[in-house]
Design a protein around this motif. Structure first.
Motif, mmCIF file in Angstrom:
data_model
loop_
_atom_site.group_PDB
_atom_site.id
_atom_site.type_symbol
_atom_site.label_atom_id
_atom_site.label_comp_id
_atom_site.label_asym_id
_atom_site.label_seq_id
_atom_site.Cartn_x
_atom_site.Cartn_y
_atom_site.Cartn_z
ATOM 1 N N MET A 1 0.862 -1.160 0.000
ATOM 2 C CA MET A 1 0.000 0.000 0.000
ATOM 3 C C MET A 1 0.907 1.220 0.000
ATOM 4 N N LYS A 2 0.601 2.149 -0.900
ATOM 5 C CA LYS A 2 1.407 3.345 -1.039
ATOM 6 C C LYS A 2 0.498 4.561 -1.124
ATOM 7 N N LYS A 3 0.907 5.649 -0.464
ATOM 8 C CA LYS A 3 0.131 6.883 -0.538
ATOM 9 C C LYS A 3 0.270 7.501 -1.922
ATOM 10 N N SER A 4 -0.805 8.109 -2.379
ATOM 11 C CA SER A 4 -0.806 8.835 -3.640
ATOM 12 C C SER A 4 -0.987 10.313 -3.346
ATOM 13 N N TYR A 5 -0.996 11.088 -4.394
ATOM 14 C CA TYR A 5 -1.191 12.529 -4.259
ATOM 15 C C TYR A 5 -2.553 12.843 -3.648
ATOM 16 N N CYS A 6 -3.545 12.068 -4.030
ATOM 17 C CA CYS A 6 -4.925 12.284 -3.579
ATOM 18 C C CYS A 6 -5.418 11.029 -2.873
ATOM 19 N N PRO A 7 -6.133 11.155 -1.744
ATOM 20 C CA PRO A 7 -6.656 9.973 -1.047
ATOM 21 C C PRO A 7 -7.558 9.105 -1.921
ATOM 22 N N ILE A 8 -8.263 9.701 -2.868
ATOM 23 C CA ILE A 8 -9.103 8.911 -3.768
ATOM 24 C C ILE A 8 -8.227 7.967 -4.592
ATOM 25 N N ASP A 9 -7.105 8.489 -5.088
ATOM 26 C CA ASP A 9 -6.188 7.653 -5.855
ATOM 27 C C ASP A 9 -5.599 6.543 -4.988
ATOM 28 N N THR A 10 -5.284 6.860 -3.734
ATOM 29 C CA THR A 10 -4.755 5.844 -2.819
ATOM 30 C C THR A 10 -5.774 4.721 -2.667
ATOM 31 N N PHE A 11 -7.033 5.070 -2.444
ATOM 32 C CA PHE A 11 -8.105 4.077 -2.294
ATOM 33 C C PHE A 11 -8.216 3.218 -3.550
ATOM 34 N N ILE A 12 -8.283 3.867 -4.700
ATOM 35 C CA ILE A 12 -8.447 3.136 -5.958
ATOM 36 C C ILE A 12 -7.246 2.237 -6.226
ATOM 37 N N ASN A 13 -6.053 2.720 -5.931
ATOM 38 C CA ASN A 13 -4.857 1.902 -6.157
ATOM 39 C C ASN A 13 -4.849 0.646 -5.296
ATOM 40 N N VAL A 14 -5.423 0.721 -4.107
ATOM 41 C CA VAL A 14 -5.451 -0.452 -3.225
ATOM 42 C C VAL A 14 -6.495 -1.466 -3.694
ATOM 43 N N VAL A 15 -7.667 -1.005 -4.131
ATOM 44 C CA VAL A 15 -8.738 -1.951 -4.476
ATOM 45 C C VAL A 15 -8.788 -2.310 -5.955
ATOM 46 N N LYS A 16 -8.000 -1.607 -6.777
ATOM 47 C CA LYS A 16 -8.035 -1.984 -8.200
ATOM 48 C C LYS A 16 -7.257 -3.268 -8.388
ATOM 49 N N GLY A 17 -7.593 -3.967 -9.404
ATOM 50 C CA GLY A 17 -6.970 -5.260 -9.670
ATOM 51 C C GLY A 17 -8.056 -6.197 -10.143
ATOM 52 N N LYS A 18 -7.640 -7.301 -10.657
ATOM 53 C CA LYS A 18 -8.588 -8.263 -11.211
ATOM 54 C C LYS A 18 -9.488 -8.808 -10.110
ATOM 55 N N ARG A 19 -10.644 -8.239 -9.972
ATOM 56 C CA ARG A 19 -11.716 -8.669 -9.063
ATOM 57 C C ARG A 19 -11.434 -8.478 -7.572
ATOM 58 N N LYS A 20 -10.504 -7.612 -7.179
ATOM 59 C CA LYS A 20 -10.262 -7.388 -5.746
ATOM 60 C C LYS A 20 -11.522 -6.888 -5.059
ATOM 61 N N SER A 21 -12.190 -5.930 -5.674
ATOM 62 C CA SER A 21 -13.413 -5.386 -5.073
ATOM 63 C C SER A 21 -14.483 -6.455 -4.957
ATOM 64 N N THR A 22 -14.586 -7.295 -5.973
ATOM 65 C CA THR A 22 -15.574 -8.370 -5.959
ATOM 66 C C THR A 22 -15.267 -9.365 -4.844
ATOM 67 N N ILE A 23 -13.995 -9.661 -4.639
ATOM 68 C CA ILE A 23 -13.600 -10.561 -3.551
ATOM 69 C C ILE A 23 -14.029 -9.975 -2.212
ATOM 70 N N ILE A 24 -13.792 -8.688 -2.016
ATOM 71 C CA ILE A 24 -14.175 -8.032 -0.758
ATOM 72 C C ILE A 24 -15.690 -8.096 -0.576
ATOM 73 N N LEU A 25 -16.448 -7.830 -1.643
ATOM 74 C CA LEU A 25 -17.907 -7.884 -1.539
ATOM 75 C C LEU A 25 -18.386 -9.299 -1.199
ATOM 76 N N HIS A 26 -17.770 -10.319 -1.774
ATOM 77 C CA HIS A 26 -18.142 -11.707 -1.449
ATOM 78 C C HIS A 26 -17.801 -12.043 0.001
ATOM 79 N N LEU A 27 -16.645 -11.594 0.465
ATOM 80 C CA LEU A 27 -16.242 -11.896 1.839
ATOM 81 C C LEU A 27 -17.077 -11.129 2.861
ATOM 82 N N PHE A 28 -17.680 -10.030 2.447
ATOM 83 C CA PHE A 28 -18.558 -9.313 3.367
ATOM 84 C C PHE A 28 -19.782 -10.171 3.705
ATOM 85 N N GLN A 29 -20.148 -11.057 2.797
ATOM 86 C CA GLN A 29 -21.282 -11.950 3.025
ATOM 87 C C GLN A 29 -20.915 -13.117 3.941
#
Length: 108
Positions: A1-29
């Motif tokens: 995890m690395k800080k970006s210029y903008c917190p929005i970019d930091t967030f997107i950089n952490v969750v972007k990737g092939k289905r990372k967000s989908t994995i998190i949504l499945h694990l929330f269930q």
């Protein structure tokens, strides 16, 4: 995890990737075993799922628990941080539906 210029970019950089967000949504269930995640994500390879799980674990969004059994059983679950970002991902999911509906209406 690395800080970006903008917190929005930091967030997107952490969750972007092939289905990372989908994995998190499945694990929330609920906690999932590796094979369950493979079945829930049929459009990507097991190698890619493993890579994304390792990155999510390194970023402290999910935890991995290995049970001392034969054969080994592994379960993935959300950490507190993973649970905390769930509402934002759910909002992005809803936003995606809005855009998909717009695309469908233009194609009709």
């Amino acid at each position: 995890m690395k800080k970006s210029y903008c917190p929005i970019d930091t967030f997107i950089n952490v969750v972007k990737g092939k289905r990372k967000s989908t994995i998190i949504l499945h694990l929330f269930q609920g906690d999932k075993r590796y094979n369950e995640l493979v079945k829930l994500l049929p459009d990507i390879s097991e190698r890619m799922i493993t890579k994304q799980l390792k990155e999510l674990e390194a970023d402290n969004l999910i935890s991995r628990k290995v049970f001392p059994e034969v054969p080994p059983r592994v379960e993935y679950s959300l950490t507190d941080l993973g649970k905390e970002i769930h509402p934002f991902l759910k909002g992005m999911y809803k936003g995606g539906i809005i855009f998909e509906n717009m695309i469908d209406s233009k194609e009709s």
